[in-house]
Design a protein around this motif. Structure first.
Motif, mmCIF file in Angstrom:
data_model
loop_
_atom_site.group_PDB
_atom_site.id
_atom_site.type_symbol
_atom_site.label_atom_id
_atom_site.label_comp_id
_atom_site.label_asym_id
_atom_site.label_seq_id
_atom_site.Cartn_x
_atom_site.Cartn_y
_atom_site.Cartn_z
ATOM 1 N N GLU A 86 31.704 -33.806 70.612
ATOM 2 C CA GLU A 86 30.698 -32.802 70.982
ATOM 3 C C GLU A 86 31.316 -31.539 71.565
ATOM 4 O OE1 GLU A 86 27.022 -35.919 71.630
ATOM 5 O OE2 GLU A 86 27.997 -35.057 73.391
ATOM 6 N N ILE A 87 32.561 -31.641 72.098
ATOM 7 C CA ILE A 87 33.142 -30.421 72.693
ATOM 8 C C ILE A 87 34.044 -29.653 71.722
ATOM 9 C CG2 ILE A 87 32.951 -31.126 75.122
ATOM 10 C CD1 ILE A 87 35.975 -31.790 75.058
ATOM 11 N N ILE A 88 34.443 -30.289 70.621
ATOM 12 C CA ILE A 88 35.346 -29.570 69.687
ATOM 13 C C ILE A 88 34.628 -28.309 69.165
ATOM 14 C CG2 ILE A 88 34.668 -30.992 67.678
ATOM 15 C CD1 ILE A 88 37.590 -30.774 66.701
ATOM 16 N N ALA A 89 35.317 -27.177 69.233
ATOM 17 C CA ALA A 89 34.702 -25.913 68.783
ATOM 18 C C ALA A 89 34.373 -26.029 67.289
ATOM 19 C CB ALA A 89 35.673 -24.759 69.017
ATOM 20 N N PRO A 90 33.127 -25.841 66.890
ATOM 21 C CA PRO A 90 32.773 -26.020 65.472
ATOM 22 C C PRO A 90 33.634 -25.177 64.525
ATOM 23 C CG PRO A 90 30.797 -25.881 66.788
ATOM 24 C CD PRO A 90 31.942 -25.562 67.715
ATOM 25 N N VAL A 99 27.546 -30.082 64.996
ATOM 26 C CA VAL A 99 27.154 -28.842 64.306
ATOM 27 C C VAL A 99 27.570 -28.896 62.824
ATOM 28 C CG1 VAL A 99 27.607 -26.344 64.154
ATOM 29 C CG2 VAL A 99 27.255 -27.424 66.389
ATOM 30 N N ASN A 100 28.806 -29.322 62.585
ATOM 31 C CA ASN A 100 29.271 -29.362 61.191
ATOM 32 C C ASN A 100 28.609 -30.483 60.384
ATOM 33 O OD1 ASN A 100 30.995 -27.101 60.914
ATOM 34 N ND2 ASN A 100 32.462 -28.103 62.272
ATOM 35 N N ILE A 101 28.349 -31.609 61.032
ATOM 36 C CA ILE A 101 27.639 -32.697 60.330
ATOM 37 C C ILE A 101 26.267 -32.184 59.889
ATOM 38 C CG2 ILE A 101 26.584 -34.998 60.581
ATOM 39 C CD1 ILE A 101 28.900 -35.669 62.556
ATOM 40 N N ALA A 102 25.576 -31.499 60.808
ATOM 41 C CA ALA A 102 24.238 -30.979 60.485
ATOM 42 C C ALA A 102 24.311 -29.959 59.343
ATOM 43 C CB ALA A 102 23.611 -30.345 61.728
ATOM 44 N N LYS A 103 25.345 -29.117 59.379
ATOM 45 C CA LYS A 103 25.464 -28.092 58.323
ATOM 46 C C LYS A 103 25.683 -28.732 56.956
ATOM 47 C CE LYS A 103 26.759 -23.962 60.845
ATOM 48 N NZ LYS A 103 27.744 -22.907 61.060
ATOM 49 N N VAL A 104 26.517 -29.780 56.915
ATOM 50 C CA VAL A 104 26.754 -30.463 55.621
ATOM 51 C C VAL A 104 25.444 -31.056 55.116
ATOM 52 C CG1 VAL A 104 27.911 -32.438 54.533
ATOM 53 C CG2 VAL A 104 29.204 -30.918 56.041
ATOM 54 N N PHE A 105 24.671 -31.666 56.027
ATOM 55 C CA PHE A 105 23.411 -32.291 55.603
ATOM 56 C C PHE A 105 22.369 -31.243 55.220
ATOM 57 C CE2 PHE A 105 25.604 -35.942 56.743
ATOM 58 C CZ PHE A 105 24.922 -37.058 56.272
ATOM 59 N N ALA A 106 22.489 -30.031 55.787
ATOM 60 C CA ALA A 106 21.551 -28.954 55.450
ATOM 61 C C ALA A 106 22.010 -28.172 54.210
ATOM 62 C CB ALA A 106 21.403 -28.013 56.636
ATOM 63 N N GLY A 107 23.186 -28.502 53.696
ATOM 64 C CA GLY A 107 23.707 -27.759 52.539
ATOM 65 C C GLY A 107 24.185 -26.372 52.917
ATOM 66 N N ASP A 108 24.502 -26.159 54.211
ATOM 67 C CA ASP A 108 24.943 -24.854 54.708
ATOM 68 C C ASP A 108 26.476 -24.769 54.590
ATOM 69 O OD1 ASP A 108 25.849 -22.765 56.278
ATOM 70 O OD2 ASP A 108 24.431 -23.124 57.918
ATOM 71 N N GLU A 109 26.938 -23.894 53.715
ATOM 72 C CA GLU A 109 28.378 -23.842 53.413
ATOM 73 C C GLU A 109 29.224 -23.160 54.484
ATOM 74 O OE1 GLU A 109 28.553 -22.176 49.516
ATOM 75 O OE2 GLU A 109 28.073 -24.087 48.558
ATOM 76 N N LYS A 123 28.533 -40.793 53.305
ATOM 77 C CA LYS A 123 27.319 -39.986 53.548
ATOM 78 C C LYS A 123 27.539 -38.494 53.287
ATOM 79 C CE LYS A 123 24.877 -42.982 56.738
ATOM 80 N NZ LYS A 123 24.674 -43.266 58.159
ATOM 81 N N PRO A 124 28.600 -37.875 53.878
ATOM 82 C CA PRO A 124 28.765 -36.438 53.579
ATOM 83 C C PRO A 124 29.017 -36.185 52.091
ATOM 84 C CG PRO A 124 30.629 -37.258 54.871
ATOM 85 C CD PRO A 124 29.581 -38.329 54.888
ATOM 86 N N LEU A 125 29.708 -37.111 51.437
ATOM 87 C CA LEU A 125 29.967 -36.926 50.003
ATOM 88 C C LEU A 125 28.656 -36.946 49.217
ATOM 89 C CD1 LEU A 125 31.842 -36.607 47.623
ATOM 90 C CD2 LEU A 125 32.253 -39.068 47.672
ATOM 91 N N ALA A 126 27.725 -37.808 49.631
ATOM 92 C CA ALA A 126 26.416 -37.845 48.963
ATOM 93 C C ALA A 126 25.751 -36.472 49.068
ATOM 94 C CB ALA A 126 25.541 -38.927 49.595
ATOM 95 N N LEU A 150 27.282 -33.524 49.544
ATOM 96 C CA LEU A 150 28.026 -32.517 48.762
ATOM 97 C C LEU A 150 27.703 -32.663 47.268
ATOM 98 C CD1 LEU A 150 31.561 -32.590 50.494
ATOM 99 C CD2 LEU A 150 29.668 -31.033 50.941
ATOM 100 N N LEU A 151 27.570 -33.896 46.803
ATOM 101 C CA LEU A 151 27.237 -34.112 45.384
ATOM 102 C C LEU A 151 25.811 -33.662 45.078
ATOM 103 C CD1 LEU A 151 28.975 -37.568 44.867
ATOM 104 C CD2 LEU A 151 29.517 -35.486 43.586
ATOM 105 N N LEU A 152 24.899 -33.889 46.033
ATOM 106 C CA LEU A 152 23.516 -33.417 45.852
ATOM 107 C C LEU A 152 23.488 -31.902 45.747
ATOM 108 C CD1 LEU A 152 21.198 -35.421 48.292
ATOM 109 C CD2 LEU A 152 21.043 -35.307 45.807
ATOM 110 N N LYS A 153 24.316 -31.251 46.593
ATOM 111 C CA LYS A 153 24.367 -29.781 46.566
ATOM 112 C C LYS A 153 24.856 -29.290 45.201
ATOM 113 C CE LYS A 153 25.647 -25.745 49.181
ATOM 114 N NZ LYS A 153 24.384 -25.091 48.900
ATOM 115 N N GLU A 154 25.682 -30.119 44.550
ATOM 116 C CA GLU A 154 26.177 -29.760 43.206
ATOM 117 C C GLU A 154 25.221 -30.254 42.118
ATOM 118 O OE1 GLU A 154 28.802 -27.884 42.653
ATOM 119 O OE2 GLU A 154 29.434 -27.796 44.754
ATOM 120 N N ASN A 155 24.035 -30.706 42.527
ATOM 121 C CA ASN A 155 22.972 -31.129 41.606
ATOM 122 C C ASN A 155 23.239 -32.423 40.832
ATOM 123 O OD1 ASN A 155 21.275 -28.865 42.218
ATOM 124 N ND2 ASN A 155 22.758 -27.631 41.101
ATOM 125 N N ALA A 156 24.016 -33.323 41.434
ATOM 126 C CA ALA A 156 24.146 -34.665 40.859
ATOM 127 C C ALA A 156 22.948 -35.495 41.319
ATOM 128 C CB ALA A 156 25.434 -35.320 41.358
#
Ligand code: NAP
Length: 284
Positions: free
Chosen positions: A107-111, A121-131, A169-172, A174-180
């Protein structure tokens, strides 16, 4: 079957990274690898990452701590690295020993220094498709293996074996973002061979030596093996029984020599991206 070699993908990422480095001027970005204890898997990943940074012309320093360091002392030390303006990116080798509250450190690592995408923060961004965030390097390495080999992802049926927060989970996402169209298997999946045979792109990330053999692979499938295991003879192997799929799969990554080499190349790419973001934020 075509063997998808990690070194070739890594070389393409290196060329990209070196172009991006030119935008940064003389200030070479520095990676901090933070390790607690002497876990052999951590030491091996650390060696690989150090070598890769050197070959990409980037700076790296390891910050090793004793396995019995207290939570408070480690947190203080970690905060110093986190605050150091000379450190552009951090790789924290996990899992940490039990006395350290890992969630608190994540939680303290600078995003914007979190190269392996472990902060909330980064986990949420991956799940939101925010690059603008950082995805875990291994998950992104799978996407790079596909893209750099010009394997189309859009519209394809992808099956991932493994649902960890680091890989499956994050790979799922990223693949969804690529429309798989994505299916994720785990230990409670029933009739896994049948589910896996539906895959045009099959990704193994279970951490079980040679779990996936020929009966799991559809004719013409692309197989990406994330697993790093040791077999009965003490040799490094993946989650896929590589020999058994030779006649069935169209393409596959070997272990060693596959995804692992790409993971550290993605780490280097993230380091340069982090340095660029920090430079923009400083306004010079
Ligand atoms: P993990 O946290 O242990 O997760 C393994 C996942 O696989 C879990 O979701 C588990 O299901 C599932 N699984 C295990 N055995 C299974 C089985 N027999 N059938 C179906 N699903 C099964 O592991 P991880 O951290 O994701 O790592 C996975 C592998 O990738 C490991 O071999 C690791 O060494 C390797 N890895 C490689 C790199 C690289 O750069 N190449 C980087 C990181 C990790 P449940 O959730 O139901 O338990």
């Amino acid at each position: 079957m075509v063997v998808l070699k990690g070194a070739e993908v890594s070389a393409k990422i290196k060329a990209q990274v070196q172009k991006e480095l030119m935008d940064l001027g003389d200030r070479l970005p520095k990676l901090a690898i933070v390790r607690v204890g002497e876990n052999p898997d951590d030491l091996s990943y650390e060696r690989g990452a150090m070598k890769k940074m050197e070959s990409f012309g980037l700076r790296a320093e390891t910050f090793p701590y004793p396995a019995d360091i207290s939570h408070e002392n480690f947190k203080q030390e970690f905060q110093k690295i986190n605050d150091d303006p000379d450190v552009a990116g951090i790789l924290l080798l996990c899992p940490l020993p039990k006395q350290i509250r890992e969630k608190e450190i994540k939680e303290i690592i600078a995003p914007d220094k979190d190269l392996d995408g472990i902060s909330p923060v980064n986990i949420a961004k991956v799940f939101a498709g925010d690059e603008t965030g950082f995805a875990p390097c291994t998950a992104e390495a799978v996407i790079q293996v596909l893209k750099k080999n010009k394997i189309s992802i859009s519209g394809k049926r992808a099956v991932i074996v493994g649902r960890s927060l680091l890989v499956g989970k994050p790979l799922a996402m990223l693949l969804l973002k690529e429309n798989a169209t994505v299916t994720v298997c785990h230990t409670r999946t029933t009739d896994m061979p049948k589910v896996c045979r539906e895959a045009e792109i099959l990704i193994a990330a279970a951490g079980k030596a040679k779990l996936l053999s020929r009966e799991y692979v559809a004719s013409g499938a692309v197989v990406i093996d994330v697993g790093i295991n040791v077999d009965d003879e003490g040799k490094l192997c993946g989650d896929v029984d590589f020999e058994s799929i030779q006649e069935t799969a169209a393409m596959a990554t070997p272990v060693p020599g596959g995804v692992g080499a790409v993971t550290t190349a993605v780490l280097a790419d993230h380091l340069v991206r982090a340095a660029k973001i920090q430079k923009q934020n400083r306004g010079h």
